[in-house]
Design a protein around this motif. Structure first.
Motif, PDB file in Angstrom:
ATOM      1  N   MET A  96      39.478  31.455  34.155  1.00 63.68           N
ATOM      2  CA  MET A  96      39.423  31.594  35.603  1.00 63.68           C
ATOM      3  C   MET A  96      40.429  32.626  36.108  1.00 63.68           C
ATOM      4  SD  MET A  96      37.067  29.900  37.165  1.00 63.68           S
ATOM      5  CE  MET A  96      37.714  29.872  38.847  1.00 63.68           C
ATOM      6  N   LYS A  97      41.565  32.697  35.458  1.00 60.92           N
ATOM      7  CA  LYS A  97      42.581  33.675  35.868  1.00 60.92           C
ATOM      8  C   LYS A  97      42.041  35.099  35.681  1.00 60.92           C
ATOM      9  CE  LYS A  97      46.718  32.536  34.950  1.00 60.92           C
ATOM     10  NZ  LYS A  97      47.993  32.228  34.238  1.00 60.92           N
ATOM     11  N   GLU A  98      41.382  35.349  34.547  1.00 61.99           N
ATOM     12  CA  GLU A  98      40.788  36.670  34.311  1.00 61.99           C
ATOM     13  C   GLU A  98      39.635  36.937  35.274  1.00 61.99           C
ATOM     14  OE1 GLU A  98      40.005  40.349  33.074  1.00 61.99           O
ATOM     15  OE2 GLU A  98      41.748  39.137  32.479  1.00 61.99           O
ATOM     16  N   TRP A  99      38.845  35.902  35.565  1.00 62.65           N
ATOM     17  CA  TRP A  99      37.731  36.030  36.501  1.00 62.65           C
ATOM     18  C   TRP A  99      38.226  36.427  37.885  1.00 62.65           C
ATOM     19  CZ3 TRP A  99      32.430  35.720  36.646  1.00 62.65           C
ATOM     20  CH2 TRP A  99      31.831  35.422  37.862  1.00 62.65           C
ATOM     21  N   LYS A 100      39.246  35.751  38.380  1.00 63.89           N
ATOM     22  CA  LYS A 100      39.773  36.037  39.712  1.00 63.89           C
ATOM     23  C   LYS A 100      40.455  37.400  39.736  1.00 63.89           C
ATOM     24  CE  LYS A 100      41.851  32.778  42.013  1.00 63.89           C
ATOM     25  NZ  LYS A 100      40.929  32.740  43.167  1.00 63.89           N
ATOM     26  N   ARG A 101      41.200  37.717  38.662  1.00 61.25           N
ATOM     27  CA  ARG A 101      41.892  39.008  38.631  1.00 61.25           C
ATOM     28  C   ARG A 101      40.888  40.164  38.670  1.00 61.25           C
ATOM     29  NH1 ARG A 101      44.228  38.544  33.989  1.00 61.25           N
ATOM     30  NH2 ARG A 101      46.125  37.547  34.766  1.00 61.25           N
ATOM     31  N   SER A 102      39.800  40.030  37.933  1.00 58.97           N
ATOM     32  CA  SER A 102      38.796  41.097  37.894  1.00 58.97           C
ATOM     33  C   SER A 102      38.135  41.282  39.246  1.00 58.97           C
ATOM     34  CB  SER A 102      37.743  40.781  36.830  1.00 58.97           C
ATOM     35  OG  SER A 102      38.327  40.755  35.536  1.00 58.97           O
ATOM     36  N   HIS A 103      37.847  40.179  39.941  1.00 59.71           N
ATOM     37  CA  HIS A 103      37.210  40.296  41.256  1.00 59.71           C
ATOM     38  C   HIS A 103      38.176  40.806  42.309  1.00 59.71           C
ATOM     39  CE1 HIS A 103      33.169  38.818  40.516  1.00 59.71           C
ATOM     40  NE2 HIS A 103      33.679  37.880  39.735  1.00 59.71           N
ATOM     41  N   GLU A 104      39.433  40.459  42.186  1.00 56.52           N
ATOM     42  CA  GLU A 104      40.424  40.974  43.133  1.00 56.52           C
ATOM     43  C   GLU A 104      40.601  42.474  42.978  1.00 56.52           C
ATOM     44  OE1 GLU A 104      43.847  38.681  42.282  1.00 56.52           O
ATOM     45  OE2 GLU A 104      43.150  36.870  43.340  1.00 56.52           O
ATOM     46  N   GLN A 105      40.399  42.962  41.743  1.00 56.59           N
ATOM     47  CA  GLN A 105      40.510  44.402  41.493  1.00 56.59           C
ATOM     48  C   GLN A 105      39.172  45.122  41.628  1.00 56.59           C
ATOM     49  OE1 GLN A 105      42.254  44.627  37.592  1.00 56.59           O
ATOM     50  NE2 GLN A 105      44.258  43.872  38.273  1.00 56.59           N
ATOM     51  N   ASN A 106      38.146  44.372  42.115  1.00 55.87           N
ATOM     52  CA  ASN A 106      36.816  44.944  42.331  1.00 55.87           C
ATOM     53  C   ASN A 106      36.250  45.598  41.068  1.00 55.87           C
ATOM     54  OD1 ASN A 106      36.748  44.238  45.108  1.00 55.87           O
ATOM     55  ND2 ASN A 106      38.036  46.016  45.576  1.00 55.87           N
ATOM     56  N   ALA A 107      36.313  44.860  39.973  1.00 50.07           N
ATOM     57  CA  ALA A 107      35.755  45.384  38.721  1.00 50.07           C
ATOM     58  C   ALA A 107      34.269  45.642  38.897  1.00 50.07           C
ATOM     59  CB  ALA A 107      35.967  44.364  37.593  1.00 50.07           C
ATOM     60  N   SER A 108      33.841  46.835  38.536  1.00 45.94           N
ATOM     61  CA  SER A 108      32.460  47.258  38.814  1.00 45.94           C
ATOM     62  C   SER A 108      31.507  47.022  37.655  1.00 45.94           C
ATOM     63  CB  SER A 108      32.450  48.752  39.176  1.00 45.94           C
ATOM     64  OG  SER A 108      33.006  49.516  38.108  1.00 45.94           O
ATOM     65  N   SER A 109      32.025  46.753  36.465  1.00 47.19           N
ATOM     66  CA  SER A 109      31.167  46.625  35.289  1.00 47.19           C
ATOM     67  C   SER A 109      31.010  45.158  34.891  1.00 47.19           C
ATOM     68  CB  SER A 109      31.748  47.421  34.113  1.00 47.19           C
ATOM     69  OG  SER A 109      31.014  47.166  32.940  1.00 47.19           O
ATOM     70  N   PRO A 110      29.824  44.588  35.117  1.00 49.60           N
ATOM     71  CA  PRO A 110      29.605  43.200  34.693  1.00 49.60           C
ATOM     72  C   PRO A 110      29.760  43.026  33.186  1.00 49.60           C
ATOM     73  CG  PRO A 110      27.898  43.911  36.221  1.00 49.60           C
ATOM     74  CD  PRO A 110      28.664  45.129  35.839  1.00 49.60           C
TER      75      PRO A 110
END
Length: 236
Positions: A96-110
């Motif tokens: 969950m920590k990685e999931w939230k961090r990626s969305h907070e940084q607007n990761a564009s690659s699923p």
């Protein structure tokens, strides 16, 4: 008559465990102390691991009940992230920590996010597995090496018995018995250390494998859940 005297003399020899230890050669004493220490440490590991695995099973059962109760992932993450976590809790929090961090940084690659999540899950499982398996290697070493260490003490004790025979020029039981008793005592200590360690290693290794399998199973299920959410967000 000589036979009766020999038996009588042998009967006067103290064959108590403490007496056998103090009468033993210094090499045999070191062997005995080493085997006794290995046995005590093995039992400490056995008790500690048994308690650890019982706690881990109860914690996993509690987490499963909470996770599948319908509570939102965000609420569960907020609850667990505020305390020290282990087992399934730790695997969940890491993902969950990685999931939230990626969305907070607007990761564009699923695809990149999915790969990172799987990597984080693997690392978390490996960390928890290391904790579960810690010190099991010592039990394996004691289980395999103790009989041979005890055998070394036995051989050394018998050599001393033969030297006593040569020195006294007598084969009476009173001369031979103490050395033979010391040798057999070393063998007994080797088995005393090896048998519980062997049984416990097999049992604890099996338990550790089952707990690790539960971690991996949850990681696969949770990765599937996050993958579905990721696909749903990418379609918006």
């Amino acid at each position: 008559m000589e036979s009766m005297d020999a038996v009588s003399a042998a009967g006067e020899v103290d064959f108590s465990l403490l007496a056998l230890f103090f009468q033993a050669d210094w090499v045999v004493k070191l062997v005995m102390l080493g085997l006794l220490g290995a046995s005590v440490w093995s039992w400490a590991i056995i008790i500690d691991k048994s308690m650890l695995y019982n706690r881990a099973r109860r914690a996993m059962n509690r987490f499963d009940k909470t996770f599948w109760s319908g509570q939102s992932l965000e609420e569960l993450y907020q609850t667990l992230s505020q305390r020290t976590v282990t087992g399934l809790d730790a695997v969940f929090v890491a993902a969950m920590k990685e999931w939230k961090r990626s969305h907070e940084q607007n990761a564009s690659s699923p695809i990149g996010l999915q790969a990172r999540l799987e990597k984080v899950l693997d690392v978390a499982i490996g960390r928890e597995s290391d904790v579960l398996e810690k010190n099991l290697g010592f039990l394996a070493t004691v289980a395999s090496a103790s009989p041979f260490v005890g055998l070394f003490g036995t051989v050394w004790g018998i050599m001393n018995a033969f030297q006593s025979i040569a020195g006294s020029k007598s084969t009476s039981l009173a001369v031979v018995a103490p050395g033979i008793a010391e040798a057999l005592f070393a063998t007994a200590l080797g088995l005393l250390a090896a048998i519980p360690a062997t049984i416990a290693y097999n049992k604890l290794s099996s338990d550790s494998g089952k707990l690790t399998a539960r971690l991996e199973s949850f990681a696969d299920e949770f990765s599937t859940i996050l993958s579905r959410q990721l696909e749903a967000r990418s379609k918006r």
